[in-house]
Design a protein around this motif. Structure first.
Motif, PDB file in Angstrom:
ATOM      1  N   LYS A 191      44.649  49.153  26.144  1.00 43.09           N
ATOM      2  CA  LYS A 191      45.521  48.612  26.821  1.00 43.09           C
ATOM      3  C   LYS A 191      45.163  46.983  27.145  1.00 43.09           C
ATOM      4  O   LYS A 191      43.844  46.683  26.916  1.00 43.09           O
ATOM      5  N   PRO A 192      46.012  46.266  27.563  1.00 50.52           N
ATOM      6  CA  PRO A 192      45.877  44.820  27.834  1.00 50.52           C
ATOM      7  C   PRO A 192      44.548  44.818  28.771  1.00 50.52           C
ATOM      8  O   PRO A 192      43.883  43.797  28.863  1.00 50.52           O
ATOM      9  N   THR A 193      44.326  45.755  29.588  1.00 54.55           N
ATOM     10  CA  THR A 193      42.988  46.047  30.611  1.00 54.55           C
ATOM     11  C   THR A 193      41.945  46.093  29.916  1.00 54.55           C
ATOM     12  O   THR A 193      41.030  46.278  30.617  1.00 54.55           O
ATOM     13  N   LEU A 194      41.969  46.458  28.585  1.00 58.65           N
ATOM     14  CA  LEU A 194      40.924  47.154  27.761  1.00 58.65           C
ATOM     15  C   LEU A 194      40.504  48.482  28.214  1.00 58.65           C
ATOM     16  O   LEU A 194      39.357  48.691  27.464  1.00 58.65           O
ATOM     17  N   GLN A 195      41.229  49.301  28.816  1.00 55.18           N
ATOM     18  CA  GLN A 195      41.016  50.611  28.994  1.00 55.18           C
ATOM     19  C   GLN A 195      41.506  51.322  27.643  1.00 55.18           C
ATOM     20  O   GLN A 195      42.267  50.712  27.091  1.00 55.18           O
ATOM     21  N   LEU A 196      40.752  52.548  27.456  1.00 51.03           N
ATOM     22  CA  LEU A 196      41.555  53.183  26.410  1.00 51.03           C
ATOM     23  C   LEU A 196      43.011  53.433  26.489  1.00 51.03           C
ATOM     24  O   LEU A 196      43.432  53.835  27.538  1.00 51.03           O
ATOM     25  N   ILE A 242      36.520  43.361  31.476  1.00 50.89           N
ATOM     26  CA  ILE A 242      36.083  44.742  31.726  1.00 50.89           C
ATOM     27  C   ILE A 242      35.237  44.851  32.922  1.00 50.89           C
ATOM     28  O   ILE A 242      35.350  45.657  33.914  1.00 50.89           O
ATOM     29  N   SER A 243      34.047  43.864  32.890  1.00 51.42           N
ATOM     30  CA  SER A 243      33.125  43.827  34.135  1.00 51.42           C
ATOM     31  C   SER A 243      34.103  43.664  35.472  1.00 51.42           C
ATOM     32  O   SER A 243      34.056  44.513  36.522  1.00 51.42           O
ATOM     33  N   LYS A 244      35.090  42.673  35.548  1.00 56.23           N
ATOM     34  CA  LYS A 244      35.984  42.562  36.525  1.00 56.23           C
ATOM     35  C   LYS A 244      36.771  43.748  36.961  1.00 56.23           C
ATOM     36  O   LYS A 244      37.124  44.152  38.184  1.00 56.23           O
ATOM     37  N   ASN A 245      37.373  44.456  36.091  1.00 58.44           N
ATOM     38  CA  ASN A 245      38.110  45.568  36.047  1.00 58.44           C
ATOM     39  C   ASN A 245      37.468  46.885  36.587  1.00 58.44           C
ATOM     40  O   ASN A 245      37.840  47.774  37.239  1.00 58.44           O
ATOM     41  N   ILE A 246      36.084  46.930  36.144  1.00 58.19           N
ATOM     42  CA  ILE A 246      35.464  48.252  36.701  1.00 58.19           C
ATOM     43  C   ILE A 246      35.371  47.898  38.239  1.00 58.19           C
ATOM     44  O   ILE A 246      35.317  48.840  39.245  1.00 58.19           O
ATOM     45  N   ILE A 247      34.835  46.790  38.644  1.00 58.83           N
ATOM     46  CA  ILE A 247      34.648  46.520  39.956  1.00 58.83           C
ATOM     47  C   ILE A 247      36.149  46.597  40.797  1.00 58.83           C
ATOM     48  O   ILE A 247      36.090  46.967  41.951  1.00 58.83           O
ATOM     49  N   ALA A 248      37.110  46.228  40.184  1.00 59.71           N
ATOM     50  CA  ALA A 248      38.544  46.568  40.593  1.00 59.71           C
ATOM     51  C   ALA A 248      38.724  47.972  40.844  1.00 59.71           C
ATOM     52  O   ALA A 248      39.399  48.286  41.896  1.00 59.71           O
ATOM     53  N   LYS A 251      43.849  45.535  41.884  1.00 58.80           N
ATOM     54  CA  LYS A 251      44.749  45.484  40.751  1.00 58.80           C
ATOM     55  C   LYS A 251      43.762  44.788  39.589  1.00 58.80           C
ATOM     56  O   LYS A 251      42.748  44.134  39.730  1.00 58.80           O
ATOM     57  N   LEU A 252      44.173  45.547  38.346  1.00 59.84           N
ATOM     58  CA  LEU A 252      43.408  45.424  37.168  1.00 59.84           C
ATOM     59  C   LEU A 252      43.900  43.790  36.574  1.00 59.84           C
ATOM     60  O   LEU A 252      45.155  43.703  36.576  1.00 59.84           O
ATOM     61  N   ALA A 253      42.838  43.218  35.925  1.00 58.64           N
ATOM     62  CA  ALA A 253      43.224  42.115  35.111  1.00 58.64           C
ATOM     63  C   ALA A 253      43.432  42.370  33.652  1.00 58.64           C
ATOM     64  O   ALA A 253      43.332  43.554  33.254  1.00 58.64           O
ATOM     65  N   GLU A 254      44.271  41.647  33.017  1.00 57.09           N
ATOM     66  CA  GLU A 254      44.790  42.099  31.522  1.00 57.09           C
ATOM     67  C   GLU A 254      43.995  40.717  30.684  1.00 57.09           C
ATOM     68  O   GLU A 254      43.995  39.522  31.260  1.00 57.09           O
ATOM     69  N   TYR A 255      43.586  41.093  29.517  1.00 53.25           N
ATOM     70  CA  TYR A 255      43.133  40.072  28.363  1.00 53.25           C
ATOM     71  C   TYR A 255      44.335  39.798  27.591  1.00 53.25           C
ATOM     72  O   TYR A 255      45.080  40.567  27.096  1.00 53.25           O
ATOM     73  N   SER A 256      44.360  38.410  27.606  1.00 54.26           N
ATOM     74  CA  SER A 256      45.496  37.775  26.577  1.00 54.26           C
ATOM     75  C   SER A 256      44.670  36.891  25.525  1.00 54.26           C
ATOM     76  O   SER A 256      43.812  36.094  25.819  1.00 54.26           O
TER      77      SER A 256
END
Length: 377
Positions: A268-273, A306-312, A318-323
């Protein structure tokens, strides 16, 4: 077993060490950060190409993991054989056993490049022997063939031709110009001109037909033929294309998250599977199906997200998205030449900026620092 919750990173390449150290810095009081990496030492692939021409350079690109963590994180030298939803299984008995549970998992297994852009050996001693064998073969060769005109092939040709002006270096590329159409013509033309000035022979629009038995280690005399009938004799051959993503082990979790045609991981844009059951599992770097050039600096950008999103996730935020950003690439040709495309309006700059940003040192000092290691000459 620590009472802290485990965050596991599989793969100790550029992206793996970046995300592991970021997470340890932020979460070491509440979480145990664990890096799983088969090899005893990090291989600085960006600098690896220079090892074929410079004696002793191998000592600058093989870096210990010993001091990677500053706050109790663990590096376990093992290979992951199976990934379950909340546990991985490794092939070697570690201080945490062979079954390691996790709350969050980051898969950073990278891609299989060809030597010298990677080290196949699992330890430093065997890695050095591998490098010396390549360097001696280049030193003794009269004719050297590089197959692939991407950044690795260009840089490798530049390293060899700038040191050995009397050797016959040939680079063959299936496109009609260096790199691909994603990059400005000014960049590809500049790089081609600089290689030709070093007497590198460029063959465009032809593909090498590999024998069914392959070319072995590429360090023996061989005549290869192209799809257009051109025969090329060389004493040494380097393959500089066709990096394969290391995603086989992810199939043990769920085959549906691997693209069939590319074998890349769907994220996903969040870099989750890209599967609702695996919101706690992330992937980064060369193995992801993000539409962008696979380069080391992008894995570091993935690590930030990813580091920001695991902390989130931990804090229910809310999770960040990678562009994917615009293309950027530094392509040195030896220590003093090269060309660069900057991520600002596709601006192309020449040797001065390229050598100072990358060509002179190939980011050796920066890479040792990223592993909290100290280089001793």
């Amino acid at each position: 077993m620590s009472a802290k919750t485990n965050i596991v990173v599989v793969g100790g390449g550029y992206g793996g060490i970046a995300v592991a150290t970021k997470l340890e810095l932020a979460l070491h009081k509440t979480h145990q950060i664990i890096l799983i990496e088969r090899k005893t030492h990090f291989y600085h692939a960006i600098g690896g190409l220079r090892t074929v021409v410079e004696d002793g350079f191998e000592n600058k690109v093989i870096i210990p993991y010993d001091n990677l963590f500053k706050h109790g994180g663990k590096v376990l030298h093992a290979a992951v054989t199976t990934i379950h939803k909340n546990e991985i299984i490794v092939d070697t008995e570690t201080e945490l056993g062979t079954h390691i549970p996790f709350k969050y998992l980051i898969i950073a297994t990278g891609s299989n490049q060809s030597k010298p852009a990677r080290m196949t050996a699992d330890n430093k001693e065997e890695g050095i022997a591998e490098i010396i064998a390549q360097r001696e073969a280049v030193k003794n060769a009269n004719k050297i063939l590089i197959i692939g005109g991407g950044p690795v092939g260009i840089e490798l040709a530049g390293e060899i031709a700038s040191v050995y002006q009397k050797k016959e270096v040939t680079l063959i590329h299936s496109e009609n110009h260096l790199l691909t159409d994603k990059f400005p013509k000014k960049l590809t033309d500049s790089l081609a001109k600089q290689l030709r000035e070093l007497n590198v022979k460029l063959i465009f629009g032809e593909k090498v037909i590999f024998p069914s038995s392959g070319i072995g280690d590429g360090l023996s005399p061989l005549t290869l033929e192209t799809d257009k009938g051109t025969q090329i004799y060389s004493d040494v051959q380097f393959v500089a294309f066709g990096a394969k993503p290391n995603t086989e082990v992810i199939k043990t979790l769920d085959e549906s998250i691997i693209e069939q045609n590319t074998t890349l991981v769907k994220v996903k844009p969040t870099l989750q599977l890209e599967h609702d059951d695996y919101a706690h599992i992330f992937a980064l770097g060369d193995i992801t199906n993000i539409k962008e050039t696979k380069l080391a600096y992008r894995a570091n950008l993935h690590a930030d997200v990813i580091s920001k999103n695991i902390i989130a996730l931990i804090n229910n935020k809310k999770l960040a998205e990678y562009s994917p950003g615009p293309e950027a690439m530094l392509v040195p040709i030896g220590k003093d030449k090269g060309a660069t495309v900057l991520p600002i309006g596709n601006m192309v700059v020449g040797s001065f900026i390229t050598k100072n940003l990358k060509g002179k040192t190939l980011l050796v000092d920066k890479t040792w620092k990223s592993l909290n290691a100290k280089f001793v000459a």
